[in-house]
Motif scaffolding. Sequence first.
Motif, mmCIF file in Angstrom:
data_model
loop_
_atom_site.group_PDB
_atom_site.id
_atom_site.type_symbol
_atom_site.label_atom_id
_atom_site.label_comp_id
_atom_site.label_asym_id
_atom_site.label_seq_id
_atom_site.Cartn_x
_atom_site.Cartn_y
_atom_site.Cartn_z
ATOM 1 N N THR A 31 -78.167 -16.161 -24.795
ATOM 2 C CA THR A 31 -79.222 -16.492 -23.695
ATOM 3 C C THR A 31 -80.398 -15.869 -24.099
ATOM 4 O O THR A 31 -81.827 -16.298 -23.860
ATOM 5 N N LEU A 87 -84.280 -17.901 -24.465
ATOM 6 C CA LEU A 87 -85.251 -17.463 -23.536
ATOM 7 C C LEU A 87 -86.636 -17.372 -24.405
ATOM 8 O O LEU A 87 -87.657 -17.895 -24.053
ATOM 9 N N TYR A 125 -80.660 -21.877 -15.782
ATOM 10 C CA TYR A 125 -79.376 -20.841 -16.108
ATOM 11 C C TYR A 125 -78.267 -21.215 -15.428
ATOM 12 O O TYR A 125 -78.308 -20.978 -14.133
ATOM 13 N N THR A 128 -82.933 -13.873 -17.409
ATOM 14 C CA THR A 128 -83.427 -15.181 -17.008
ATOM 15 C C THR A 128 -84.741 -14.826 -16.228
ATOM 16 O O THR A 128 -85.981 -15.234 -16.342
ATOM 17 N N TRP A 140 -88.232 -20.404 -14.011
ATOM 18 C CA TRP A 140 -86.697 -20.328 -13.872
ATOM 19 C C TRP A 140 -85.996 -20.913 -12.960
ATOM 20 O O TRP A 140 -86.476 -20.797 -11.679
#
Length: 325
Positions: A91, A95, A108, A148, A159
Amino acid sequence: MKVLVTGGAGFIGSHVVDKLLDAGHDPRILDLIPSPYHSDVETVLGDLGDREIVQRALEGVDAVLHLAAVADVDQVAKNPTLTDQVNTRGTQVLLEAAREAGVKRFVYASTIWVYGDAASPEALDEDTPLGLPKHFYTATKIAGEMYTSSYGELYDLEWTILRFGIPYGPRARPTAVVPAFTAKALAGQPLMIAGDGTQSRRFVYVEDLAEGVVASLVPEAANRVYNLVGRENTSVRAIARAVRDVVGDVPIEHIEGRAGDLRGGNISGERAATELGWEPRTAFADGVRRYVEWVTEEASRPSAATASSTDGTAAAVLRQESSEL
Ligand SMILES: NC(=O)c1ccc[n+]([C@@H]2O[C@H](COP(=O)([O-])OP(=O)(O)OC[C@H]3O[C@@H](n4cnc5c(N)ncnc54)[C@H](O)[C@@H]3O)[C@@H](O)[C@H]2O)c1
């Protein structure tokens, strides 16, 4: 909109790709494996943790729907190191690459299991503080949420966090409870319930869920968290009855097991309804019917993986508790 779907070959991701196409978006898949459902959709094959692969996958992309993960908790328990690499480190790699590529929105995929297993009479909404996770899988999903939102704070990367209910429907993993019961019922065998069967979970029909994921691309969903859940909790007993109603008259038997004390939280889907205009549309019985139809069609194909290989014993039904995190 050009949208990268990580994990787009998987259960939920493949439905998300369908809904993106329906909505007129231009999807690209990033996955370790080619999608069995979308050979016609642009696909980058490779590992989420590989910077070069991820950079290539992000070229020209407006938004990322990040669903790739080690999502089966049996696999998580067998391989926590891999789980950490994919769910947490992967992740972060994504990102970072999304920030560099100037991606406009990073969505996410999380889970309602971040709320824990407390049976609260109060509705749990997105502002409910999260406790410490019990399961390593949940720990990695919470870490992903935190990475996130903190990338958003630090680098202005827009996000959205989506907490999915327990998805069921076509393309589901055979070890989940609806597939396990369906396999048993199709084989004419009794459906075994451990305990009294009143333990329940907040399911969501996977095609409805996928529509909610696509709905989260709207500007209003920037920097917001949403629960995407079905309308009500469904008990194991109700699942067995729904499957029996569709497949045919097999006995439902109770065996000794955990008491039916796990009700799951009362998760509110109100924010998604108000802000995204998204609500689940499919009644549980209809969703089960569509799943059974899909399994039956798949079974008639020579090469298809069908639920007939599923171990639908009571032990499997007990295991679903963990395999549907
Ligand atoms: N299935 C559930 O019960 C459930 C519930 C809530 C949330 N979620 C979340 O939804 C998302 C999708 O879950 P799913 O059920 O569709 O899982 P899935 O296992 O069907 O799909 C995951 C996909 O990710 C891919 N993948 C795994 N590791 C990868 C890597 N290193 N690089 C690239 N691709 C990789 C897999 O090949 C697979 O196609 C996950 O983030 C999961 O945590 C799932």
